[in-house]
Design a protein around this motif. Structure first.
Motif, PDB file in Angstrom:
ATOM      1  N   VAL B  85       0.866  -1.178   0.000  1.00  0.00           N
ATOM      2  CA  VAL B  85       0.000   0.000   0.000  1.00  0.00           C
ATOM      3  C   VAL B  85       0.896   1.219   0.000  1.00  0.00           C
ATOM      4  O   VAL B  85       1.833   1.313   0.805  1.00  0.00           O
ATOM      5  CB  VAL B  85      -0.944   0.011   1.220  1.00  0.00           C
ATOM      6  N   LEU B  86       0.614   2.137  -0.919  1.00  0.00           N
ATOM      7  CA  LEU B  86       1.336   3.399  -1.034  1.00  0.00           C
ATOM      8  C   LEU B  86       0.347   4.522  -0.747  1.00  0.00           C
ATOM      9  O   LEU B  86      -0.619   4.707  -1.484  1.00  0.00           O
ATOM     10  CB  LEU B  86       1.897   3.566  -2.453  1.00  0.00           C
ATOM     11  N   GLU B  87       0.572   5.228   0.347  1.00  0.00           N
ATOM     12  CA  GLU B  87      -0.302   6.351   0.712  1.00  0.00           C
ATOM     13  C   GLU B  87       0.150   7.603  -0.043  1.00  0.00           C
ATOM     14  O   GLU B  87       1.352   7.861  -0.140  1.00  0.00           O
ATOM     15  CB  GLU B  87      -0.197   6.598   2.224  1.00  0.00           C
ATOM     16  N   PHE B  88      -0.800   8.368  -0.553  1.00  0.00           N
ATOM     17  CA  PHE B  88      -0.412   9.591  -1.263  1.00  0.00           C
ATOM     18  C   PHE B  88      -1.337  10.753  -0.921  1.00  0.00           C
ATOM     19  O   PHE B  88      -2.434  10.565  -0.385  1.00  0.00           O
ATOM     20  CB  PHE B  88      -0.380   9.362  -2.785  1.00  0.00           C
ATOM     21  N   SER B  89      -0.857  11.950  -1.236  1.00  0.00           N
ATOM     22  CA  SER B  89      -1.691  13.142  -1.208  1.00  0.00           C
ATOM     23  C   SER B  89      -1.524  13.850  -2.541  1.00  0.00           C
ATOM     24  O   SER B  89      -0.502  13.684  -3.230  1.00  0.00           O
ATOM     25  CB  SER B  89      -1.287  14.066  -0.054  1.00  0.00           C
ATOM     26  N   ALA B  90      -2.512  14.611  -2.948  1.00  0.00           N
ATOM     27  CA  ALA B  90      -2.474  15.329  -4.219  1.00  0.00           C
ATOM     28  C   ALA B  90      -3.559  16.399  -4.199  1.00  0.00           C
ATOM     29  O   ALA B  90      -4.318  16.527  -3.231  1.00  0.00           O
ATOM     30  CB  ALA B  90      -2.680  14.380  -5.397  1.00  0.00           C
ATOM     31  N   ARG B  91      -3.625  17.140  -5.290  1.00  0.00           N
ATOM     32  CA  ARG B  91      -4.640  18.162  -5.462  1.00  0.00           C
ATOM     33  C   ARG B  91      -5.267  17.951  -6.833  1.00  0.00           C
ATOM     34  O   ARG B  91      -4.575  17.622  -7.799  1.00  0.00           O
ATOM     35  CB  ARG B  91      -3.974  19.546  -5.357  1.00  0.00           C
ATOM     36  N   VAL B  92      -6.588  18.094  -6.893  1.00  0.00           N
ATOM     37  CA  VAL B  92      -7.314  18.063  -8.169  1.00  0.00           C
ATOM     38  C   VAL B  92      -8.052  19.397  -8.256  1.00  0.00           C
ATOM     39  O   VAL B  92      -9.042  19.608  -7.549  1.00  0.00           O
ATOM     40  CB  VAL B  92      -8.313  16.895  -8.236  1.00  0.00           C
ATOM     41  N   GLY B  93      -7.546  20.301  -9.086  1.00  0.00           N
ATOM     42  CA  GLY B  93      -8.092  21.659  -9.106  1.00  0.00           C
ATOM     43  C   GLY B  93      -7.911  22.272  -7.730  1.00  0.00           C
ATOM     44  O   GLY B  93      -6.794  22.314  -7.209  1.00  0.00           O
ATOM     45  N   ASP B  94      -9.000  22.700  -7.095  1.00  0.00           N
ATOM     46  CA  ASP B  94      -8.886  23.304  -5.761  1.00  0.00           C
ATOM     47  C   ASP B  94      -9.234  22.315  -4.652  1.00  0.00           C
ATOM     48  O   ASP B  94      -9.400  22.706  -3.494  1.00  0.00           O
ATOM     49  CB  ASP B  94      -9.767  24.556  -5.655  1.00  0.00           C
ATOM     50  N   LYS B  95      -9.332  21.006  -4.996  1.00  0.00           N
ATOM     51  CA  LYS B  95      -9.679  19.988  -3.999  1.00  0.00           C
ATOM     52  C   LYS B  95      -8.443  19.194  -3.584  1.00  0.00           C
ATOM     53  O   LYS B  95      -7.730  18.648  -4.434  1.00  0.00           O
ATOM     54  CB  LYS B  95     -10.710  19.003  -4.568  1.00  0.00           C
ATOM     55  N   GLN B  96      -8.209  19.120  -2.269  1.00  0.00           N
ATOM     56  CA  GLN B  96      -7.161  18.258  -1.726  1.00  0.00           C
ATOM     57  C   GLN B  96      -7.672  16.831  -1.665  1.00  0.00           C
ATOM     58  O   GLN B  96      -8.825  16.608  -1.278  1.00  0.00           O
ATOM     59  CB  GLN B  96      -6.773  18.708  -0.310  1.00  0.00           C
ATOM     60  N   VAL B  97      -6.841  15.872  -2.013  1.00  0.00           N
ATOM     61  CA  VAL B  97      -7.207  14.468  -1.860  1.00  0.00           C
ATOM     62  C   VAL B  97      -6.107  13.715  -1.120  1.00  0.00           C
ATOM     63  O   VAL B  97      -4.929  14.059  -1.192  1.00  0.00           O
ATOM     64  CB  VAL B  97      -7.495  13.758  -3.216  1.00  0.00           C
ATOM     65  N   LYS B  98      -6.551  12.708  -0.365  1.00  0.00           N
ATOM     66  CA  LYS B  98      -5.665  11.679   0.180  1.00  0.00           C
ATOM     67  C   LYS B  98      -6.046  10.386  -0.536  1.00  0.00           C
ATOM     68  O   LYS B  98      -7.210  10.205  -0.909  1.00  0.00           O
ATOM     69  CB  LYS B  98      -5.922  11.488   1.683  1.00  0.00           C
ATOM     70  N   GLY B  99      -5.092   9.479  -0.667  1.00  0.00           N
ATOM     71  CA  GLY B  99      -5.430   8.235  -1.342  1.00  0.00           C
ATOM     72  C   GLY B  99      -4.448   7.133  -1.035  1.00  0.00           C
ATOM     73  O   GLY B  99      -3.424   7.343  -0.357  1.00  0.00           O
ATOM     74  N   VAL B 100      -4.793   5.946  -1.485  1.00  0.00           N
ATOM     75  CA  VAL B 100      -3.886   4.800  -1.415  1.00  0.00           C
ATOM     76  C   VAL B 100      -3.895   4.070  -2.752  1.00  0.00           C
ATOM     77  O   VAL B 100      -4.926   3.978  -3.421  1.00  0.00           O
ATOM     78  CB  VAL B 100      -4.258   3.787  -0.299  1.00  0.00           C
ATOM     79  N   ASP B 101      -2.708   3.578  -3.123  1.00  0.00           N
ATOM     80  CA  ASP B 101      -2.576   2.567  -4.164  1.00  0.00           C
ATOM     81  C   ASP B 101      -2.376   1.231  -3.463  1.00  0.00           C
ATOM     82  O   ASP B 101      -1.450   1.084  -2.659  1.00  0.00           O
ATOM     83  CB  ASP B 101      -1.350   2.838  -5.049  1.00  0.00           C
ATOM     84  N   LEU B 102      -3.252   0.254  -3.750  1.00  0.00           N
ATOM     85  CA  LEU B 102      -3.047  -1.127  -3.276  1.00  0.00           C
ATOM     86  C   LEU B 102      -2.539  -1.912  -4.477  1.00  0.00           C
ATOM     87  O   LEU B 102      -3.276  -2.120  -5.441  1.00  0.00           O
ATOM     88  CB  LEU B 102      -4.349  -1.760  -2.795  1.00  0.00           C
ATOM     89  N   VAL B 103      -1.287  -2.337  -4.400  1.00  0.00           N
ATOM     90  CA  VAL B 103      -0.650  -2.950  -5.554  1.00  0.00           C
ATOM     91  C   VAL B 103      -0.266  -4.390  -5.223  1.00  0.00           C
ATOM     92  O   VAL B 103       0.407  -4.645  -4.217  1.00  0.00           O
ATOM     93  CB  VAL B 103       0.614  -2.170  -5.976  1.00  0.00           C
ATOM     94  N   ARG B 104      -0.706  -5.316  -6.068  1.00  0.00           N
ATOM     95  CA  ARG B 104      -0.364  -6.736  -5.912  1.00  0.00           C
ATOM     96  C   ARG B 104       0.637  -7.117  -6.996  1.00  0.00           C
ATOM     97  O   ARG B 104       0.409  -6.839  -8.178  1.00  0.00           O
ATOM     98  CB  ARG B 104      -1.631  -7.592  -6.036  1.00  0.00           C
ATOM     99  N   PHE B 105       1.745  -7.742  -6.570  1.00  0.00           N
ATOM    100  CA  PHE B 105       2.770  -8.206  -7.500  1.00  0.00           C
ATOM    101  C   PHE B 105       2.732  -9.730  -7.595  1.00  0.00           C
ATOM    102  O   PHE B 105       2.417 -10.424  -6.614  1.00  0.00           O
ATOM    103  CB  PHE B 105       4.164  -7.793  -7.008  1.00  0.00           C
ATOM    104  N   GLY B 106       3.091 -10.259  -8.762  1.00  0.00           N
ATOM    105  CA  GLY B 106       3.346 -11.684  -8.895  1.00  0.00           C
ATOM    106  C   GLY B 106       4.756 -12.011  -8.429  1.00  0.00           C
ATOM    107  O   GLY B 106       5.565 -11.115  -8.182  1.00  0.00           O
ATOM    108  N   GLU B 107       5.045 -13.307  -8.294  1.00  0.00           N
ATOM    109  CA  GLU B 107       6.381 -13.748  -7.861  1.00  0.00           C
ATOM    110  C   GLU B 107       7.468 -13.272  -8.822  1.00  0.00           C
ATOM    111  O   GLU B 107       8.636 -13.188  -8.453  1.00  0.00           O
ATOM    112  CB  GLU B 107       6.431 -15.289  -7.786  1.00  0.00           C
ATOM    113  N   ASP B 108       7.080 -13.003 -10.079  1.00  0.00           N
ATOM    114  CA  ASP B 108       8.057 -12.506 -11.064  1.00  0.00           C
ATOM    115  C   ASP B 108       8.233 -10.993 -10.983  1.00  0.00           C
ATOM    116  O   ASP B 108       8.982 -10.418 -11.776  1.00  0.00           O
ATOM    117  CB  ASP B 108       7.642 -12.921 -12.481  1.00  0.00           C
ATOM    118  N   GLY B 109       7.536 -10.358 -10.034  1.00  0.00           N
ATOM    119  CA  GLY B 109       7.692  -8.920  -9.834  1.00  0.00           C
ATOM    120  C   GLY B 109       6.734  -8.079 -10.652  1.00  0.00           C
ATOM    121  O   GLY B 109       6.700  -6.852 -10.479  1.00  0.00           O
ATOM    122  N   ARG B 110       5.966  -8.709 -11.528  1.00  0.00           N
ATOM    123  CA  ARG B 110       5.049  -7.902 -12.342  1.00  0.00           C
ATOM    124  C   ARG B 110       3.758  -7.610 -11.581  1.00  0.00           C
ATOM    125  O   ARG B 110       3.238  -8.457 -10.840  1.00  0.00           O
ATOM    126  CB  ARG B 110       4.731  -8.612 -13.658  1.00  0.00           C
TER     127      ARG B 110
END
Lengths: 144, 144
Positions: B85-110
């Motif tokens: 899980v990668l937590e992030f913050s960003a802005r979309v126009g005048d709106k602040q956002v918080k978010g997460v990327d949930l990333v699943r990798f295979g054994e080969d790293g993809r």
């Protein structure tokens, strides 16, 4: 879903174990024993955080009455062993939701920050409507 | 924010390192080298997932042009070392956002699964409007 997570701080692990027990029992009456008095709750709907263990207990005690078919899935831990992410799925009325709890523990094992994110938009809107109807008159007092 | 995360599978760590380099450079042209051809993308807005590395590259290549002031924060890893899980913050126009990327990798790293969640509601709505304007005519072809 398991309570054990390599790398999790032992005091945080003890609190997480109690949290899972409370969620399974759908009884959060003991929640404040594992929450710092000045803890912050960050709702999936609102921008501004809510402050205090009372706000956290009110929000989480209500949300577990809104979510149906609630289940935890993946658990993840940060390098310092004090942050966990708990992935969940649930239903709000006829809307399926996926979500995460991002929980920060202090060294003493007490929760200091609890942030919830939910997708998709339709599920978040359904959750917001239900939470607003139950808590809209109470939670604003805790904004800060 | 750091690229190193104890317990992360070595092949996943190599891909995550490349991911962070691409995001820093705001150039995802090499993304498909670290994505399984049948990968799934789960948008914060839509209920239905999108299938294929092409869909993932299209969605993420667009979202990095929508987010301003983007920054990653906490990183978390699952017990098997293949979910992050990668937590992030960003802005979309005048709106602040918080978010997460949930990333699943295979054994080969993809990357096999990439799920994004965003809060609060106002930020998710702003993101949905921007993404819809840029991709609304393209992404539905990848629904599955």
């Amino acid at each position: 879903m398991t309570d054990t997570l390599p790398g999790l701080h032992p005091a945080a692990a003890a609190s997480l174990h109690r949290w899972h027990g409370m969620v399974r029992a759908r009884d959060l009456s003991g929640l404040k024993e594992i929450v710092h008095p000045d803890a912050t709750f960050r709702s999936p709907m609102a921008h501004s955080p809510y402050r205090s263990a009372d706000a956290l207990a009110l929000a989480l005690g209500t949300v577990i009455t809104v979510f149906q078919d609630f289940a935890y899935h993946r658990q993840l831990v940060s390098a310092d062993g004090l942050d966990v992410v708990l992935e969940f799925s649930a239903r709000v009325g006829d809307k399926q939701v996926k979500g995460v709890d991002l929980v920060r523990f202090g060294e003493d094992g007490r929760i200091t920050d609890f942030e919830v994110m939910v997708r998709p938009l339709s599920g978040l809107q359904a959750l917001g409507a239900e939470m607003g109807a139950r808590l809209g008159h109470l939670l604003p007092a805790f904004k800060g």
